[in-house]
Motif scaffolding. Structure first.
Motif, PDB file in Angstrom:
ATOM      1  N   ASP A 178      -1.175   7.715  -0.724  1.00 33.35           N
ATOM      2  CA  ASP A 178      -0.986   9.129  -0.387  1.00 33.35           C
ATOM      3  C   ASP A 178       0.507   9.482  -0.355  1.00 33.35           C
ATOM      4  O   ASP A 178       0.925  10.505  -0.906  1.00 33.35           O
ATOM      5  CB  ASP A 178      -1.625   9.428   0.963  1.00 33.35           C
ATOM      6  N   ALA A 179       1.306   8.628   0.283  1.00 34.69           N
ATOM      7  CA  ALA A 179       2.752   8.870   0.344  1.00 34.69           C
ATOM      8  C   ALA A 179       3.371   8.823  -1.045  1.00 34.69           C
ATOM      9  O   ALA A 179       4.256   9.637  -1.381  1.00 34.69           O
ATOM     10  CB  ALA A 179       3.411   7.837   1.262  1.00 34.69           C
ATOM     11  N   SER A 180       2.924   7.878  -1.868  1.00 34.05           N
ATOM     12  CA  SER A 180       3.452   7.748  -3.229  1.00 34.05           C
ATOM     13  C   SER A 180       3.170   9.007  -4.050  1.00 34.05           C
ATOM     14  O   SER A 180       4.046   9.498  -4.776  1.00 34.05           O
ATOM     15  CB  SER A 180       2.832   6.530  -3.919  1.00 34.05           C
ATOM     16  N   LYS A 223       4.761  11.598   8.130  1.00 27.86           N
ATOM     17  CA  LYS A 223       3.308  11.683   8.326  1.00 27.86           C
ATOM     18  C   LYS A 223       2.782  10.724   9.405  1.00 27.86           C
ATOM     19  O   LYS A 223       1.570  10.573   9.545  1.00 27.86           O
ATOM     20  CB  LYS A 223       2.599  11.388   6.997  1.00 27.86           C
ATOM     21  N   ASN A 224       3.697  10.103  10.139  1.00 25.47           N
ATOM     22  CA  ASN A 224       3.300   9.153  11.191  1.00 25.47           C
ATOM     23  C   ASN A 224       2.504   7.969  10.656  1.00 25.47           C
ATOM     24  O   ASN A 224       1.579   7.485  11.314  1.00 25.47           O
ATOM     25  CB  ASN A 224       2.489   9.866  12.293  1.00 25.47           C
ATOM     26  N   TYR A 225       2.870   7.524   9.475  1.00 23.37           N
ATOM     27  CA  TYR A 225       2.277   6.305   8.924  1.00 23.37           C
ATOM     28  C   TYR A 225       3.077   5.128   9.496  1.00 23.37           C
ATOM     29  O   TYR A 225       3.927   4.538   8.824  1.00 23.37           O
ATOM     30  CB  TYR A 225       2.325   6.318   7.399  1.00 23.37           C
ATOM     31  N   ASN A 226       2.805   4.791  10.741  1.00 27.38           N
ATOM     32  CA  ASN A 226       3.661   3.877  11.489  1.00 27.38           C
ATOM     33  C   ASN A 226       3.699   2.457  10.925  1.00 27.38           C
ATOM     34  O   ASN A 226       4.764   1.856  10.806  1.00 27.38           O
ATOM     35  CB  ASN A 226       3.207   3.825  12.955  1.00 27.38           C
ATOM     36  N   PHE A 227       2.523   1.925  10.586  1.00 29.64           N
ATOM     37  CA  PHE A 227       2.478   0.540  10.108  1.00 29.64           C
ATOM     38  C   PHE A 227       3.154   0.389   8.746  1.00 29.64           C
ATOM     39  O   PHE A 227       3.955  -0.532   8.561  1.00 29.64           O
ATOM     40  CB  PHE A 227       1.032   0.045  10.073  1.00 29.64           C
ATOM     41  N   LEU A 239       9.758   6.529   0.126  1.00 29.88           N
ATOM     42  CA  LEU A 239       8.465   6.270   0.750  1.00 29.88           C
ATOM     43  C   LEU A 239       8.600   6.221   2.277  1.00 29.88           C
ATOM     44  O   LEU A 239       7.750   6.755   3.002  1.00 29.88           O
ATOM     45  CB  LEU A 239       7.871   4.962   0.233  1.00 29.88           C
ATOM     46  N   LYS A 240       9.662   5.596   2.752  1.00 33.97           N
ATOM     47  CA  LYS A 240       9.873   5.517   4.199  1.00 33.97           C
ATOM     48  C   LYS A 240      10.017   6.904   4.811  1.00 33.97           C
ATOM     49  O   LYS A 240       9.536   7.153   5.926  1.00 33.97           O
ATOM     50  CB  LYS A 240      11.113   4.668   4.498  1.00 33.97           C
ATOM     51  N   SER A 241      10.647   7.813   4.095  1.00 35.00           N
ATOM     52  CA  SER A 241      10.791   9.182   4.599  1.00 35.00           C
ATOM     53  C   SER A 241       9.432   9.848   4.767  1.00 35.00           C
ATOM     54  O   SER A 241       9.180  10.541   5.766  1.00 35.00           O
ATOM     55  CB  SER A 241      11.663  10.002   3.640  1.00 35.00           C
ATOM     56  N   VAL A 259      -9.107   7.758   8.483  1.00 27.57           N
ATOM     57  CA  VAL A 259      -7.851   7.081   8.190  1.00 27.57           C
ATOM     58  C   VAL A 259      -6.684   8.062   8.262  1.00 27.57           C
ATOM     59  O   VAL A 259      -5.624   7.770   8.833  1.00 27.57           O
ATOM     60  CB  VAL A 259      -7.896   6.408   6.802  1.00 27.57           C
ATOM     61  N   PHE A 260      -6.878   9.252   7.726  1.00 29.13           N
ATOM     62  CA  PHE A 260      -5.802  10.238   7.685  1.00 29.13           C
ATOM     63  C   PHE A 260      -5.739  11.106   8.944  1.00 29.13           C
ATOM     64  O   PHE A 260      -4.712  11.738   9.207  1.00 29.13           O
ATOM     65  CB  PHE A 260      -5.954  11.120   6.442  1.00 29.13           C
TER      66      PHE A 260
END
Length: 399
Positions: A279-281, A309-313, A302-304, A260-261
């Protein structure tokens, strides 16, 4: 006759009935319903007078404190507009406890009748959903599941209402020591709706609730039987969940945690997406541990991280933390988190008469908060605060 029909107790019952119906049809219906309830309570305060300080349940101050923590976090939020909207969504944390605090205990409407009303409403609405789904199957050749099943209500909140219904039914049956056919039908219809809603948190909380009820009911009389039944139920639940498609996705995401990561830009499955939001949180929390980023800046922070981290979705969907405990840590830091934990768990140490219902409700809510930021949506806020205050404020001894 007219006096009994238009009595205050009937009007009070109607306010509960309107809210229980309204909560199934999303915003704005649930908001209108709770406003109607609030107006009914205000009328009572003028007619009957207010409660005295020594007679109120001080635990009802906890949701108010939680709300004021969010007001304070508005001060250091950069996005004041978003913070103001957050306070609007969470307004029930302030309004409902005040109403329940001011109501005199001796004038509270019959507790069991309110629970019966909830059970009947949930059963009736579940029946409507089922009939509608059967008609859709006859016309289209397939059943509706998940997001489509109870549209516009999100399946997570529908499942929360349904599992709470199972809790109330269990208490009513154990309290009366009689099997009520209407209660059994309401429970069956709730379980059918849970199946079609396909909420993982809902199914997990329902399974844990059954284990909780078995433990509470059998433990004092036969500990070995209680533990054996719980063990059998857990094994059966795990076996069943392994064949539910949405749980198969969960198991796959957990077992492939590292993948996943490694390729977050490819992730689309809901559990895997939650792993990314969590993870982002956690990264935002580490950088703003004490007081958080403020109520208005949670999404932007969170968007930043999503972009970094390329969490696109998650970035595309502007996803929140999908965990209320993490969401509160992000927004209000460790201070807000401690208030949230107090709000949830302090009643377990101080409620004496109403233990079974309060323990069961906090258990259900806590499980759901692990998977959803339920205090970001009025469908979650209004329901949780309403039932929380209702259970705390009712005086059983005068029922």
């Amino acid at each position: 006759m007219s006096q009994s029909i238009f009595s205050y107790s009937n009007f009070k019952w109607l306010s509960f009935f309107v809210y229980f119906i309204g909560m199934f049809y999303g915003i704005p219906y649930a908001v209108y319903a709770i406003i109607f309830y609030a107006l009914t309570a205000v009328v009572q305060l003028f007619i009957k007078g207010v409660n005295s300080w020594k007679n109120i349940n001080k635990l009802l101050l906890l949701p108010i404190i939680f709300y004021f923590i969010h007001i304070i976090s508005l001060i250091y939020s950069d996005d004041k507009a978003n913070a103001g909207f957050d306070l609007q969504v969470k307004f029930s944390f302030l309004m409902l406890p005040i109403i329940f605090l001011l109501e005199k205990n001796e004038y509270k409407f019959d507790f069991k009748n309110i629970l019966k009303t909830y059970i009947y409403v949930i059963g009736s609405v579940s029946l409507i959903f089922l009939i509608t789904n059967i008609i859709h199957y006859v016309n289209q050749g397939q059943f509706d599941y998940y997001m489509v099943y109870a549209k516009p209500l999100h399946p997570s909140y529908l499942s929360l209402y349904l599992v709470t219904n199972l809790l109330f039914i269990a208490w009513m049956i154990m309290d009366s020591k009689k099997v009520n056919i209407v209660f059994i039908l309401s429970a069956l219809l709730s379980m059918i709706s849970l199946y079609f809603a396909e909420s993982k948190a809902g199914l997990i909380s329902a399974a844990i609730l059954v284990a909780f009820v078995l433990f509470k009911y059998f433990f004092h009389s036969n500990k070995r039987l209680s533990l054996a039944l719980i063990a059998v139920f857990i094994i059966a639940s795990v076996s069943i969940f392994a064949y539910v498609p949405r749980f198969q996705g969960l198991l796959k995401s957990v077992s492939n945690y590292e993948n996943v990561f490694e390729h977050p830009e490819l992730v689309e499955e809901s559990t895997a997406l939650r792993l990314l939001t969590w993870d982002a949180s956690i990264q935002v929390i580490k950088e703003n541990l004490i007081i958080g980023v403020g109520a208005g800046d949670i999404k932007s922070e969170l968007k930043s991280v999503y972009a970094e981290k390329n969490y696109n979705f998650p970035l595309e969907l502007k996803m929140n933390s999908h965990n209320q405990f993490l969401e509160t840590l992000v927004g209000q830091g460790i201070i807000g988190f401690l208030v949230l934990m107090s709000f949830l768990f302090l009643p377990l140490f101080y409620v004496k008469i109403n233990q079974f219902l309060m323990q069961g409700f906090i258990l259900i809510v806590s499980i759901n908060l692990l998977f959803e930021s339920m205090f970001n949506v009025q469908s979650g806020v209004v329901f949780i605060v309403f039932i929380y205050c209702f259970l705390l404020s009712f005086d059983f001894k005068k029922a």
